[in-house]
Design a protein around this motif. Structure first.
Motif, PDB file in Angstrom:
ATOM      1  N   LEU A  56       6.644  -3.299  11.935  1.00 39.22           N
ATOM      2  CA  LEU A  56       5.902  -4.506  11.607  1.00 39.22           C
ATOM      3  C   LEU A  56       6.761  -5.765  11.750  1.00 39.22           C
ATOM      4  CD1 LEU A  56       3.845  -3.260   8.538  1.00 39.22           C
ATOM      5  CD2 LEU A  56       3.052  -3.640  10.867  1.00 39.22           C
ATOM      6  N   THR A  57       8.074  -5.619  11.627  1.00 43.68           N
ATOM      7  CA  THR A  57       8.954  -6.770  11.846  1.00 43.68           C
ATOM      8  C   THR A  57       8.883  -7.236  13.299  1.00 43.68           C
ATOM      9  OG1 THR A  57      10.446  -6.007  10.099  1.00 43.68           O
ATOM     10  CG2 THR A  57      11.338  -7.585  11.662  1.00 43.68           C
ATOM     11  N   VAL A  84       0.832  -1.204   0.000  1.00 44.99           N
ATOM     12  CA  VAL A  84       0.000   0.000   0.000  1.00 44.99           C
ATOM     13  C   VAL A  84       0.871   1.260   0.000  1.00 44.99           C
ATOM     14  CG1 VAL A  84      -1.663   1.326   1.362  1.00 44.99           C
ATOM     15  CG2 VAL A  84      -1.981  -1.125   1.060  1.00 44.99           C
ATOM     16  N   MET A  85       1.945   1.255   0.800  1.00 42.34           N
ATOM     17  CA  MET A  85       2.834   2.415   0.823  1.00 42.34           C
ATOM     18  C   MET A  85       3.515   2.603  -0.525  1.00 42.34           C
ATOM     19  SD  MET A  85       4.558   2.268   4.625  1.00 42.34           S
ATOM     20  CE  MET A  85       5.234   3.908   4.432  1.00 42.34           C
ATOM     21  N   VAL A  90       9.575   9.860   2.600  1.00 43.32           N
ATOM     22  CA  VAL A  90       8.845   8.626   2.273  1.00 43.32           C
ATOM     23  C   VAL A  90       9.689   7.396   2.586  1.00 43.32           C
ATOM     24  CG1 VAL A  90       7.866   7.265   0.392  1.00 43.32           C
ATOM     25  CG2 VAL A  90       7.370   9.704   0.551  1.00 43.32           C
ATOM     26  N   GLN A  91      10.967   7.430   2.219  1.00 47.36           N
ATOM     27  CA  GLN A  91      11.843   6.289   2.486  1.00 47.36           C
ATOM     28  C   GLN A  91      12.024   6.065   3.977  1.00 47.36           C
ATOM     29  OE1 GLN A  91      12.886   4.114   0.248  1.00 47.36           O
ATOM     30  NE2 GLN A  91      11.806   5.302  -1.318  1.00 47.36           N
ATOM     31  N   MET A 127      10.815   2.853   8.843  1.00 49.18           N
ATOM     32  CA  MET A 127      10.281   2.768  10.195  1.00 49.18           C
ATOM     33  C   MET A 127       9.094   1.807  10.250  1.00 49.18           C
ATOM     34  SD  MET A 127      12.284   4.465  11.996  1.00 49.18           S
ATOM     35  CE  MET A 127      11.337   4.246  13.497  1.00 49.18           C
ATOM     36  N   MET A 128       8.230   1.852   9.235  1.00 46.88           N
ATOM     37  CA  MET A 128       7.095   0.935   9.193  1.00 46.88           C
ATOM     38  C   MET A 128       7.575  -0.515   9.071  1.00 46.88           C
ATOM     39  SD  MET A 128       3.843   0.909   9.460  1.00 46.88           S
ATOM     40  CE  MET A 128       3.459   2.634   9.141  1.00 46.88           C
TER      41      MET A 128
END
Length: 422
Positions: free
Chosen positions: A284-285, A54-55, A273-274, A279-280
């Motif tokens: 999530l990891t 999605v990102m 954005v990167q 960070m996302m």
């Protein structure tokens, strides 16, 4: 079954320990914890694939909207106007990746309509017949015509939000004021000129729709007292090759010309954005890592429960390395199955998110993305197989690491101690 019979006994025992036990409630509980660990790994992997897709989709959508107005590569003359721009245009068009080139002159200005306040604007002087080679502005015209920009007639094309803030429509007069002044006996007087609105465009990007305007190249040069355009804008066959093509072009151009690709022109936005994606990914990891900790507890409980079995295997001649291998196989199988389920689920959702999200919106009676705010009404998705491979490899690696401590503990079990009370 014949394949299983040919497997080493470590694999057979590891596979048996992975299956649900039916002889005792303790074995069933351990198997239940194994299923929870597997589900946690699958959930983390699927969530990571879906969120990154999605990102990536949002980034691709915003980038496409930006590049509908921006060029892939821009060439400037450090010393002022690009006097021989036609010759430089022919030189850059020899590069096989360059599909179009057009001159331009940018300027910062203020626009005013009637008694309304002054609105800041980024005005670009262009040639209407060449601008479609490097941007999609002409195709994004909502009212009027882009081709009505004629030299000497001082026409202007406004972004839809800029026109709305000025309360201007096609045919209205707007006043352009430049910060560059003209020296008169009364002092410094800003340059002003009345322009006729010839068109209104909608790029789909709030920054451009609210601040950008286009005029004819010759009109821009007259306003800035220039006798040549500021530079050239280029469009490539593949925007991702822009840095490479920019370096190639720079080698064949005179040293006084500066070449910048679209990623450098918007370096702050892409860096943000990167950073957000990294960070996302890290956050999530942690879901997968938590599932890995569950796997550690599962294997510790299994080793505790299977100590008599381990002792018997040791007395039959099994080495500590073989015992360790049994529990590594058990944990790795849980990790592999969880990863496989997560990859399958994540890929399925990412590829069909354009169907799933509208169904959820219809079911709940809500709209996640308001078109009035985000300019898009659907959730974009851009699944990339390299990302899927990285996520799968990371999940398997974390599951393997989770097996090391319990398996080493199992390998150090003393047979005599384990069988003392049996």
């Amino acid at each position: 079954m014949s394949i299983l019979k040919n497997l080493p006994y470590e694999w057979l025992v590891g596979l048996r320990y992975t299956r649900a036990g039916k002889r005792s409630s303790r074995n069933s509980f351990i198997s239940f914890i194994s299923l929870i660990s597997m589900a946690g790994i699958a959930l983390g992997v699927a969530a990571l694939i879906i969120i990154l897709s999605v990102m990536n989709g949002f980034q691709k959508d915003v980038t496409d909207r930006m590049l509908s107005v921006l060029a892939h590569v821009e060439i400037y003359d450090k010393n002022g106007g690009l006097q021989d721009w036609q010759a430089q245009e022919q030189a850059v068009l020899k590069n096989p990746h360059v599909k179009g080139a057009a001159p331009f002159t940018p300027m910062q200005a203020g626009l005013m309509h009637g008694n309304d306040g002054l609105r800041p604007a980024f005005v670009r002087g262009v040639l209407p017949d060449q601008e479609p080679k490097v941007s999609d502005v002409e195709r994004n015209i909502q009212a009027g015509s882009f081709n009505e920009l004629r030299p000497g007639e001082f026409g202007i094309v406004l972004g839809v939000d800029l026109a709305r803030s000025l309360q201007a429509s096609v045919g209205d007069k707007v006043t352009m004021i430049l910060p560059q002044g003209t020296v008169t006996p009364a002092g410094m007087v800003p340059r002003m000129r009345s322009f006729t609105v010839q068109g209104i465009f909608h790029a789909g990007h709030q920054e451009f729709d609210s601040t950008m305007a286009f005029v004819h190249l010759q009109d821009a040069q007259r306003m800035l007292r220039m006798d040549a355009p500021s530079g050239l804008r280029l469009r490539l066959d593949d925007m991702h090759k822009a840095p490479q093509v920019a370096d190639e072009i720079k080698k064949v151009l005179p040293p006084n010309l500066e070449v910048r690709d679209w990623s450098k022109l918007n370096a702050t936005w892409f860096a943000a954005v990167q950073t957000e994606k990294r960070m996302m990914f890290i956050i999530l990891t942690l879901i997968i890592a938590v599932a890995g900790f569950n796997l550690v507890s599962t294997l510790v409980m299994t080793v505790t429960d299977k100590q008599p079995d381990i002792a018997i295997l040791r007395t039959l001649g099994a080495s500590p390395a073989s015992i360790m291998k049994i529990f590594v196989i058990q944990g790795a199988l849980v990790g592999l199955l969880g990863t496989a389920l997560g990859v399958a689920g994540g890929v399925a959702v990412a590829l069909n998110i354009d169907v799933i999200v509208p169904f959820i919106e219809h079911l709940l009676g809500v709209q996640f993305l308001s078109k009035d705010i985000y300019y898009i009404s659907t959730v974009p998705s851009d699944m990339r197989w390299p990302d899927v491979a990285k996520i799968g490899a990371l999940s398997v690696a974390l599951a393997f690491l989770a097996t090391l401590y319990p398996s080493r503990w199992a390998a150090r079990v003393n047979p005599a101690e384990a069988l003392r009370y049996e």
